[in-house]
Design a protein around this motif. Structure first.
Motif, PDB file in Angstrom:
ATOM      1  N   SER A  35      18.758  -7.275   1.326  1.00  0.00           N
ATOM      2  CA  SER A  35      17.645  -8.196   1.089  1.00  0.00           C
ATOM      3  C   SER A  35      16.340  -7.451   1.286  1.00  0.00           C
ATOM      4  N   ILE A  36      15.431  -7.656   0.356  1.00  0.00           N
ATOM      5  CA  ILE A  36      14.135  -6.973   0.414  1.00  0.00           C
ATOM      6  C   ILE A  36      13.051  -8.006   0.154  1.00  0.00           C
ATOM      7  N   MET A  37      12.003  -8.012   0.997  1.00  0.00           N
ATOM      8  CA  MET A  37      10.927  -8.996   0.776  1.00  0.00           C
ATOM      9  C   MET A  37       9.698  -8.313   0.174  1.00  0.00           C
ATOM     10  N   GLY A 117      -2.142   3.882   7.974  1.00  0.00           N
ATOM     11  CA  GLY A 117      -3.322   3.263   8.570  1.00  0.00           C
ATOM     12  C   GLY A 117      -3.188   1.804   8.968  1.00  0.00           C
ATOM     13  N   VAL A 118      -4.360   1.200   9.174  1.00  0.00           N
ATOM     14  CA  VAL A 118      -4.460  -0.151   9.740  1.00  0.00           C
ATOM     15  C   VAL A 118      -3.708  -1.159   8.868  1.00  0.00           C
ATOM     16  N   SER A 119      -3.930  -1.066   7.579  1.00  0.00           N
ATOM     17  CA  SER A 119      -3.244  -1.971   6.657  1.00  0.00           C
ATOM     18  C   SER A 119      -2.652  -1.139   5.522  1.00  0.00           C
ATOM     19  N   GLY A 120      -1.572  -0.449   5.878  1.00  0.00           N
ATOM     20  CA  GLY A 120      -0.900   0.427   4.911  1.00  0.00           C
ATOM     21  C   GLY A 120      -0.015  -0.368   3.965  1.00  0.00           C
ATOM     22  N   TRP A 121       0.800   0.336   3.210  1.00  0.00           N
ATOM     23  CA  TRP A 121       1.637  -0.338   2.201  1.00  0.00           C
ATOM     24  C   TRP A 121       2.646  -1.270   2.832  1.00  0.00           C
ATOM     25  N   ASP A 122       2.959  -1.071   4.114  1.00  0.00           N
ATOM     26  CA  ASP A 122       3.869  -1.962   4.838  1.00  0.00           C
ATOM     27  C   ASP A 122       3.295  -3.363   4.992  1.00  0.00           C
ATOM     28  N   ARG A 123       1.975  -3.502   4.866  1.00  0.00           N
ATOM     29  CA  ARG A 123       1.335  -4.816   5.065  1.00  0.00           C
ATOM     30  C   ARG A 123       0.849  -5.419   3.766  1.00  0.00           C
ATOM     31  N   LYS A 124       1.133  -4.770   2.665  1.00  0.00           N
ATOM     32  CA  LYS A 124       0.640  -5.266   1.374  1.00  0.00           C
ATOM     33  C   LYS A 124       1.686  -6.160   0.713  1.00  0.00           C
ATOM     34  N   LEU A 125       1.163  -7.037  -0.131  1.00  0.00           N
ATOM     35  CA  LEU A 125       2.041  -7.919  -0.894  1.00  0.00           C
ATOM     36  C   LEU A 125       2.373  -7.227  -2.213  1.00  0.00           C
ATOM     37  N   TRP A 126       3.622  -6.834  -2.365  1.00  0.00           N
ATOM     38  CA  TRP A 126       4.068  -6.144  -3.576  1.00  0.00           C
ATOM     39  C   TRP A 126       4.557  -7.188  -4.585  1.00  0.00           C
ATOM     40  N   SER A 142       6.025  -3.278  -7.292  1.00  0.00           N
ATOM     41  CA  SER A 142       4.862  -2.491  -7.686  1.00  0.00           C
ATOM     42  C   SER A 142       3.631  -2.935  -6.922  1.00  0.00           C
ATOM     43  N   LEU A 143       2.697  -1.986  -6.810  1.00  0.00           N
ATOM     44  CA  LEU A 143       1.482  -2.223  -6.028  1.00  0.00           C
ATOM     45  C   LEU A 143       0.354  -1.378  -6.601  1.00  0.00           C
ATOM     46  N   PHE A 144      -0.842  -1.959  -6.599  1.00  0.00           N
ATOM     47  CA  PHE A 144      -2.030  -1.180  -6.934  1.00  0.00           C
ATOM     48  C   PHE A 144      -2.777  -0.902  -5.634  1.00  0.00           C
ATOM     49  N   SER A 145      -3.015   0.366  -5.355  1.00  0.00           N
ATOM     50  CA  SER A 145      -3.714   0.755  -4.126  1.00  0.00           C
ATOM     51  C   SER A 145      -5.066   1.348  -4.542  1.00  0.00           C
ATOM     52  N   PRO A 146      -6.163   0.602  -4.302  1.00  0.00           N
ATOM     53  CA  PRO A 146      -7.462   1.037  -4.846  1.00  0.00           C
ATOM     54  C   PRO A 146      -8.039   2.273  -4.159  1.00  0.00           C
ATOM     55  N   ASN A 147      -8.899   2.952  -4.890  1.00  0.00           N
ATOM     56  CA  ASN A 147      -9.641   4.117  -4.380  1.00  0.00           C
ATOM     57  C   ASN A 147     -10.301   3.762  -3.050  1.00  0.00           C
ATOM     58  N   PRO A 153      -8.566   8.888  -1.238  1.00  0.00           N
ATOM     59  CA  PRO A 153      -9.175   8.821  -2.574  1.00  0.00           C
ATOM     60  C   PRO A 153      -8.161   8.446  -3.664  1.00  0.00           C
ATOM     61  N   GLY A 154      -8.686   7.982  -4.796  1.00  0.00           N
ATOM     62  CA  GLY A 154      -7.856   7.761  -5.984  1.00  0.00           C
ATOM     63  C   GLY A 154      -7.305   6.351  -6.080  1.00  0.00           C
ATOM     64  N   ASN A 155      -7.392   5.785  -7.292  1.00  0.00           N
ATOM     65  CA  ASN A 155      -6.705   4.524  -7.576  1.00  0.00           C
ATOM     66  C   ASN A 155      -5.246   4.867  -7.850  1.00  0.00           C
ATOM     67  N   ILE A 156      -4.352   4.300  -7.062  1.00  0.00           N
ATOM     68  CA  ILE A 156      -2.926   4.642  -7.210  1.00  0.00           C
ATOM     69  C   ILE A 156      -2.133   3.432  -7.712  1.00  0.00           C
ATOM     70  N   HIS A 157      -1.291   3.667  -8.701  1.00  0.00           N
ATOM     71  CA  HIS A 157      -0.273   2.691  -9.090  1.00  0.00           C
ATOM     72  C   HIS A 157       1.044   3.228  -8.548  1.00  0.00           C
ATOM     73  N   VAL A 158       1.690   2.424  -7.721  1.00  0.00           N
ATOM     74  CA  VAL A 158       2.933   2.903  -7.101  1.00  0.00           C
ATOM     75  C   VAL A 158       4.041   1.887  -7.337  1.00  0.00           C
ATOM     76  N   SER A 159       5.262   2.379  -7.510  1.00  0.00           N
ATOM     77  CA  SER A 159       6.404   1.468  -7.588  1.00  0.00           C
ATOM     78  C   SER A 159       7.536   1.993  -6.715  1.00  0.00           C
ATOM     79  N   VAL A 160       8.271   1.051  -6.158  1.00  0.00           N
ATOM     80  CA  VAL A 160       9.455   1.371  -5.357  1.00  0.00           C
ATOM     81  C   VAL A 160      10.608   0.566  -5.922  1.00  0.00           C
TER      82      VAL A 160
END
Ligand code: BGC
Length: 357
Positions: A35-37, A117-126, A142-147, A153-160
Motif C-alpha cells: 500500500s502506498i499513499m 529539508g523542512v518540507s521535502g518530498w516526504d511531505r508533498k502531495l503526489w 508524480s510531483l512538480f518541485s519548483p525552483n 535550484p531548478g524546476n524539477i518534474h519527478v516521478s516514482v
C-alpha cells in the motif's frame, strides 16, 4: 499475464488543510501486497508470506493518516516509508555550489539539513496514477518541485513508480528532469522488520552487503573524507552476519552513529544486498542501480508514540536500506555525480524481492 492481481484505490483521510490523501493497494494474493499513499509517495504497508504462507506486514508505519500527521512524529523527521528528495542524507555545511553559485540549505533536524529539508518530498502531495502491464501492476506518482524549493535550484518534474509482480518483487523506479543545473539524490526510507512483529528488534536478522568500503561519519553523522575498508570492522557484511552481533561490537564509528548509520559503496558487478530472518524464513534481496546504500538501524527510536497495531517502535526495531548516491556527493567530485543538467533524465531503480529460505 497477472490474472489474480488486485488494485484498490481508497481515501486514507484528509489533512487539516482539507487535502484528500489517496491510498493505492497493489495485491498479488499469497505473493505480495503493498500500500502506498499520495502523501510523500509513502509505502505504508508491505505484506509478504513466511515459510508457512502467513502474510505479514514487514514495514513500520501507522494504521491511519493521523499517525503520520501527528506532531511528535513530524518533528522527529523519521520518514517511515517515505520518498526522500531532493537529496537524501546530509550535505556537509548544509551547502553546495553549482556553476559558481553557493546554495545554503535550510535546517530541519537540529542544525542539519536532512533528506530534502523542512518540507521535502516526504511531505508533498503526489499525484498517483495506476497502471497494469503484462507482468506487473503499479502506480506512477508524480510531483512538480519548483525552483528554489528547500533551497535547491531548478524546476524539477519527478516521478516514482511502485510496481509489484508474481516474482514477489516490489520495484521502485525514479525519473526526474530539470530546467536548470541542480542536484538530485532520491531514495525510499522504508523501515524493514521481516519478523512481522514490529515490537521486536532486528538483532536476529542476518545481513549481507557486497561492499568493501564504507563511509565513516563524525559525531553529528556528517560523512568524513575517506572511505574505509570494512575488513575487521562491524561494517563487514561481505559474508552474512547477524545485525545484533555487529551492533554489539565496541567501535567508535558505532558510537558516532548510535548504531549503523553509514553509507556503503556497492560492488557494481553484484549490487545485491540480502536481509534474512531465519525464524520466519523471509528473505529480502535488494538489487539496485544506485552506487551506494545508506544503512540505518533505527538508532534514534524512543518508542514514545504507538505505531501499527499499538506497537511501540524501540531502538533497532527495523533497518533501512536507502539505495542512493553517496551522502555529501554534491561536495565530492571523487564520488559519482548527483548533478542533473537540463536535457538529461535522472533514472534509478531498486528492487526489493521477497523469497523464502
Ligand atoms: C539518516 C539518519 C536519520 C534517519 C531518520 C537516516 O537516513 O542517515 O541519520 O536519523 O534517516 O531521519
Amino acid at each position: 499475464m497477472i490474472s489474480e492481481c488486485q488494485m484498490h484505490i481508497a481515501s486514507f483521510g484528509q489533512t487539516p488543510e482539507g487535502q484528500v490523501i489517496q491510498i493505492f493497494t497493489l495485491e498479488i494474493p499469497g505473493v505480495i501486497k503493498a500500500s502506498i499513499m499520495t502523501l510523500g509517495a509513502t509505502l505504508t504497508e508491505l505484506h509478504v508470506p513466511d515459510r508457512f504462507g502467513k502474510m505479514e506486514d514487514v514495514v513500520l508505519g501507522f494504521d491511519s493518516l493521523e499517525g503520520y500527521l501527528q506532531d511528535a512524529y513530524q518533528q522527529e523527521y523519521c520518514y517511515l516509508g517515505a520518498t526522500i528528495g531532493r537529496v537524501a542524507g546530509r550535505t556537509n555545511g548544509n551547502r553546495f555550489e553549482i556553476e559558481g553559485r553557493l546554495y545554503q540549505l535550510p535546517e530541519n533536524q537540529g542544525d542539519v539539513h536532512l533528506h530534502g529539508g523542512v518540507s521535502g518530498w516526504d511531505r508533498k502531495l503526489w499525484v498517483g496514477k495506476p497502471f497494469q502491464s503484462e507482468n506487473e501492476i503499479g502506480v506512477d506518482f508524480s510531483l512538480f518541485s519548483p525552483n528554489g524549493e528547500e533551497g535547491y535550484p531548478g524546476n524539477i518534474h519527478v516521478s516514482v513508480r511502485y510496481a509489484v509482480n508474481l516474482e514477489g518483487e516490489l520495484k521502485i523506479s525514479y525519473e526526474a528532469t530539470t530546467d536548470h543545473a541542480t542536484i538530485i539524490n532520491p531514495t525510499n526510507h522504508s523501515y524493514f522488520n521481516l519478523s512481522g512483529d514490529h515490537s521486536e528488534t532486528i538483532f536476529d536478522h542476518e545481513l549481507t552487503i557486497p561492499a568493501e568500503h564504507y563511509l565513516p561519519i563524525d559525531g553529528s553523522c556528517f560523512p568524513l573524507e575517506e572511505l574505509k575498508n570494512v575488513s575487521g570492522s562491524p561494517f563487514d557484511f561481505r559474508k552474512s552476519r547477524k545485525i545484533g552481533v555487529a551492533l554489539a561490537e565496541n567501535h567508535p564509528q558505532l558510537k558516532n552513529g548510535n548504531g549503523i548509520d553509514h553509507a556503503f559503496k556497492l560492488n557494481t558487478s553484484n549490487p545485491e544486498i540480502i536481509l534474512y530472518h531465519p525464524k520466519s524464513g523471509r528473505r529480502m534481496t535488494c538489487i539496485t542501480t544506485a552506487p551506494a546504500v545508506q544503512v540505518y538501524t533505527s538508532n534514534h527510536f524512543k518508542g514514545t508514540y504507538p505505531g501499527k497495531s499499538n506497537s511501540y517502535y524501540k531502538q533497532h526495531a527495523a533497518i533501512c536500506l536507502e539505495t542512493q548516491g553517496f551522502p555529501n556527493a554534491a561536495n565530492r567530485p571523487d564520488f559519482p555525480t548527483i548533478r542533473l543538467n537540463p536535457n538529461e533524465t535522472f533514472e534509478s531503480q531498486t528492487i526489493f524481492k521477497f523469497t523464502i529460505q
